[in-house]
Design a protein around this motif. Structure first.
Motif, PDB file in Angstrom:
ATOM      1  N   LEU A  94      42.089  53.792  28.842  1.00 16.64           N
ATOM      2  CA  LEU A  94      40.939  54.057  29.707  1.00 16.64           C
ATOM      3  C   LEU A  94      40.487  52.777  30.401  1.00 16.64           C
ATOM      4  O   LEU A  94      40.180  52.787  31.604  1.00 16.64           O
ATOM      5  N   THR A  95      40.475  51.679  29.670  1.00 14.19           N
ATOM      6  CA  THR A  95      40.045  50.399  30.237  1.00 14.19           C
ATOM      7  C   THR A  95      41.000  49.935  31.332  1.00 14.19           C
ATOM      8  O   THR A  95      40.569  49.488  32.409  1.00 14.19           O
ATOM      9  N   ILE A  96      42.300  50.026  31.078  1.00 12.52           N
ATOM     10  CA  ILE A  96      43.290  49.628  32.086  1.00 12.52           C
ATOM     11  C   ILE A  96      43.142  50.476  33.341  1.00 12.52           C
ATOM     12  O   ILE A  96      43.190  49.970  34.470  1.00 12.52           O
ATOM     13  N   LEU A  97      42.951  51.785  33.155  1.00 12.88           N
ATOM     14  CA  LEU A  97      42.778  52.685  34.292  1.00 12.88           C
ATOM     15  C   LEU A  97      41.549  52.312  35.107  1.00 12.88           C
ATOM     16  O   LEU A  97      41.597  52.278  36.357  1.00 12.88           O
ATOM     17  N   ILE A  98      40.441  51.997  34.440  1.00 10.81           N
ATOM     18  CA  ILE A  98      39.211  51.656  35.144  1.00 10.81           C
ATOM     19  C   ILE A  98      39.360  50.325  35.894  1.00 10.81           C
ATOM     20  O   ILE A  98      38.866  50.178  37.013  1.00 10.81           O
ATOM     21  N   VAL A  99      40.048  49.358  35.296  1.00 10.85           N
ATOM     22  CA  VAL A  99      40.281  48.080  35.979  1.00 10.85           C
ATOM     23  C   VAL A  99      41.059  48.299  37.275  1.00 10.85           C
ATOM     24  O   VAL A  99      40.700  47.782  38.338  1.00 10.85           O
ATOM     25  N   LEU A 100      42.138  49.091  37.196  1.00  9.33           N
ATOM     26  CA  LEU A 100      42.957  49.352  38.390  1.00  9.33           C
ATOM     27  C   LEU A 100      42.177  50.154  39.429  1.00  9.33           C
ATOM     28  O   LEU A 100      42.265  49.883  40.635  1.00  9.33           O
ATOM     29  N   LEU A 101      41.409  51.146  38.954  1.00 12.16           N
ATOM     30  CA  LEU A 101      40.601  51.958  39.862  1.00 12.16           C
ATOM     31  C   LEU A 101      39.525  51.111  40.528  1.00 12.16           C
ATOM     32  O   LEU A 101      39.259  51.245  41.736  1.00 12.16           O
ATOM     33  N   PHE A 102      38.905  50.243  39.758  1.00 17.93           N
ATOM     34  CA  PHE A 102      37.885  49.342  40.299  1.00 17.93           C
ATOM     35  C   PHE A 102      38.486  48.465  41.394  1.00 17.93           C
ATOM     36  O   PHE A 102      37.884  48.294  42.469  1.00 17.93           O
ATOM     37  N   TYR A 103      39.668  47.911  41.131  1.00 21.01           N
ATOM     38  CA  TYR A 103      40.329  47.049  42.114  1.00 21.01           C
ATOM     39  C   TYR A 103      40.630  47.826  43.394  1.00 21.01           C
ATOM     40  O   TYR A 103      40.383  47.341  44.505  1.00 21.01           O
ATOM     41  N   PHE A 104      41.174  49.033  43.239  1.00 23.00           N
ATOM     42  CA  PHE A 104      41.544  49.835  44.400  1.00 23.00           C
ATOM     43  C   PHE A 104      40.320  50.180  45.247  1.00 23.00           C
ATOM     44  O   PHE A 104      40.332  50.010  46.480  1.00 23.00           O
ATOM     45  N   LEU A 123      34.939  46.327  30.056  1.00 22.25           N
ATOM     46  CA  LEU A 123      34.238  47.439  30.708  1.00 22.25           C
ATOM     47  C   LEU A 123      32.857  47.003  31.201  1.00 22.25           C
ATOM     48  O   LEU A 123      32.478  47.247  32.351  1.00 22.25           O
ATOM     49  N   GLY A 124      32.095  46.369  30.331  1.00 22.63           N
ATOM     50  CA  GLY A 124      30.773  45.908  30.738  1.00 22.63           C
ATOM     51  C   GLY A 124      30.849  44.809  31.780  1.00 22.63           C
ATOM     52  O   GLY A 124      30.033  44.759  32.702  1.00 22.63           O
ATOM     53  N   GLY A 125      31.841  43.916  31.656  1.00 19.66           N
ATOM     54  CA  GLY A 125      32.001  42.834  32.624  1.00 19.66           C
ATOM     55  C   GLY A 125      32.297  43.343  34.018  1.00 19.66           C
ATOM     56  O   GLY A 125      31.837  42.770  35.016  1.00 19.66           O
ATOM     57  N   LEU A 126      33.061  44.420  34.109  1.00 18.46           N
ATOM     58  CA  LEU A 126      33.331  45.025  35.423  1.00 18.46           C
ATOM     59  C   LEU A 126      32.041  45.503  36.081  1.00 18.46           C
ATOM     60  O   LEU A 126      31.844  45.321  37.286  1.00 18.46           O
ATOM     61  N   GLY A 127      31.166  46.122  35.292  1.00 15.78           N
ATOM     62  CA  GLY A 127      29.899  46.596  35.840  1.00 15.78           C
ATOM     63  C   GLY A 127      29.025  45.455  36.324  1.00 15.78           C
ATOM     64  O   GLY A 127      28.429  45.524  37.411  1.00 15.78           O
ATOM     65  N   ILE A 128      28.949  44.380  35.534  1.00 19.51           N
ATOM     66  CA  ILE A 128      28.146  43.227  35.941  1.00 19.51           C
ATOM     67  C   ILE A 128      28.742  42.579  37.190  1.00 19.51           C
ATOM     68  O   ILE A 128      28.023  42.179  38.114  1.00 19.51           O
ATOM     69  N   ALA A 129      30.070  42.478  37.239  1.00 19.07           N
ATOM     70  CA  ALA A 129      30.730  41.890  38.408  1.00 19.07           C
ATOM     71  C   ALA A 129      30.421  42.691  39.663  1.00 19.07           C
ATOM     72  O   ALA A 129      30.172  42.122  40.736  1.00 19.07           O
ATOM     73  N   LEU A 130      30.428  44.026  39.540  1.00 16.84           N
ATOM     74  CA  LEU A 130      30.128  44.872  40.694  1.00 16.84           C
ATOM     75  C   LEU A 130      28.714  44.629  41.203  1.00 16.84           C
ATOM     76  O   LEU A 130      28.495  44.445  42.411  1.00 16.84           O
ATOM     77  N   SER A 131      27.742  44.614  40.308  1.00 16.03           N
ATOM     78  CA  SER A 131      26.352  44.437  40.752  1.00 16.03           C
ATOM     79  C   SER A 131      26.141  43.048  41.344  1.00 16.03           C
ATOM     80  O   SER A 131      25.456  42.897  42.359  1.00 16.03           O
TER      81      SER A 131
END
Length: 359
Positions: A198-208, A67-75
């Protein structure tokens, strides 16, 4: 071969080679210190992957990292370097804990979303500070976000030793959250809980969103060439703020799932260095949502396996940080060199990929 598939395969190969290099270096150190490297690595892998309980424990440790890694990757992909994940994680966990303790009488289907949302709001607002200073005042966001880590962590630790301390507790800790705020367990005898879904959903949503929508395209455009994005009519300031606020929100969420999922209260320094490890996860995953998910699981598994290894073999768990550092440096080196592993592998067979690599 599709360019995106080729890039993904090259990233996987670079991580695999980085792992081999890391284990080779650690193997030499273990022999030097008198340990059996084969038995040590087998203990590490057994603790990480063998058995339902070990595997579930690895997933539990991986969830906040992803979850935190996704946020850092986005920024990072958007060109604004948020290094303040530690403070944002602590503030998010504090918000979730406070809401979990003080909102009594709510049904779980309402209480849990409120706690999760509160953690995202606190984490996002804390990240807004260095973002605003960067965009409005030109201050370096790396420095300001790091400094705010100390403010956020020490503020939370102060609250746990003063007004938010549990009555009668010997340690500096919060009261226990309400049962309605606790995430449901998925396996008996394990701490694995519904935050996995929740984590799986956020990963897929982030990708989309990042690769299939106009917003994601503009975020990537701002990160790759801000001047071109600006001349194309993109409000770069707005997207930079969106990126760092979302990054902070995900870091805050990473803190809340630890409290709501299995700790059920906060203690001082409840999750040391997780806010810095998520930077490692983002870099290991090549700033790609699927890569971040895999890197988070890998690091979570190594964390869990290292604990078992220390118990079984007496090897210090600190070798995990050496492995982690070698992997990150190797992956960054491969990316900087832009090595086309697919082309190199295909060259001996005279394939099209090999010819392209030669050219």
């Amino acid at each position: 071969m599709n360019k995106r598939v080729r890039s993904a395969l090259n990233s996987c190969i670079s991580v695999a080679l980085a792992l081999l290099l890391a284990f080779a270096v650690i193997g030499v150190l273990l022999v030097w210190q008198g340990y059996n490297p084969l038995k040590t690595f087998l203990a590490l892998l057994e603790g990480a992957f063998v058995g339902k309980l070990n595997l579930s424990a690895s997933i539990v440790l991986a969830i906040p990292l992803v979850l935190g890694g996704l946020g850092i990757a986005l920024s990072f992909r958007c060109g604004i370097f948020n290094i303040g994940g530690e403070g944002q994680l602590y503030l998010g966990a504090f918000a979730a804990t406070w809401l979990g303790v003080n909102l009594a009488g709510l049904p779980f289907w309402l209480h849990i979303p409120i706690c999760l949302l509160g953690s995202m709001v606190f984490g996002g607002l804390w990240a807004l500070i260095p973002g605003w200073l960067k965009i409005r005042r030109g201050y370096n966001e790396t420095i300001t976000s790091v400094l705010l880590n100390y403010v956020g962590v020490n503020f939370v630790n102060y609250t746990l030793s003063s007004f938010f301390k549990a009555e009668g507790a010997l340690n500096h800790q919060s009261p226990k959250i309400q049962p309605s705020a606790m995430l449901s367990k998925l396996m008996k005898g394990s701490e694995l809980n519904t935050s996995l879904f929740l984590t799986i959903l956020i990963v897929l949503l982030f990708y989309f969103i990042f690769y299939k929508t106009d917003v994601g395209f503009k975020l990537r455009m701002v990160g790759e060439n801000g001047e071109t994005a600006r001349t194309s009519g993109v409000n770069t300031r707005r997207y930079l703020l969106l990126a760092i606020i979302t990054s902070g929100a995900l870091s805050g969420l990473a803190g809340s799932v630890q409290v709501l999922g299995y700790q059920h209260l906060m203690v001082q320094n409840f999750s040391p260095n997780t806010g810095y490890d998520i930077i490692s996860v983002a870099l290991m995953g090549n700033l790609h949502p699927i890569g971040v998910a895999l890197a988070g699981f890998l690091l979570g598994a190594l964390r869990n396996g290292a604990s078992v290894m220390q118990i079984m073999m007496g090897v210090p768990v600190t070798i995990l940080y050496i492995i982690q550092g070698i992997i990150i440096l190797s992956v960054l080196g491969f990316n900087y060199a832009k090595i086309d592993f697919i082309g190199l592998l295909s060259r001996p067979f005279g394939g099209k990929a090999g010819k392209e690599a030669v050219q």
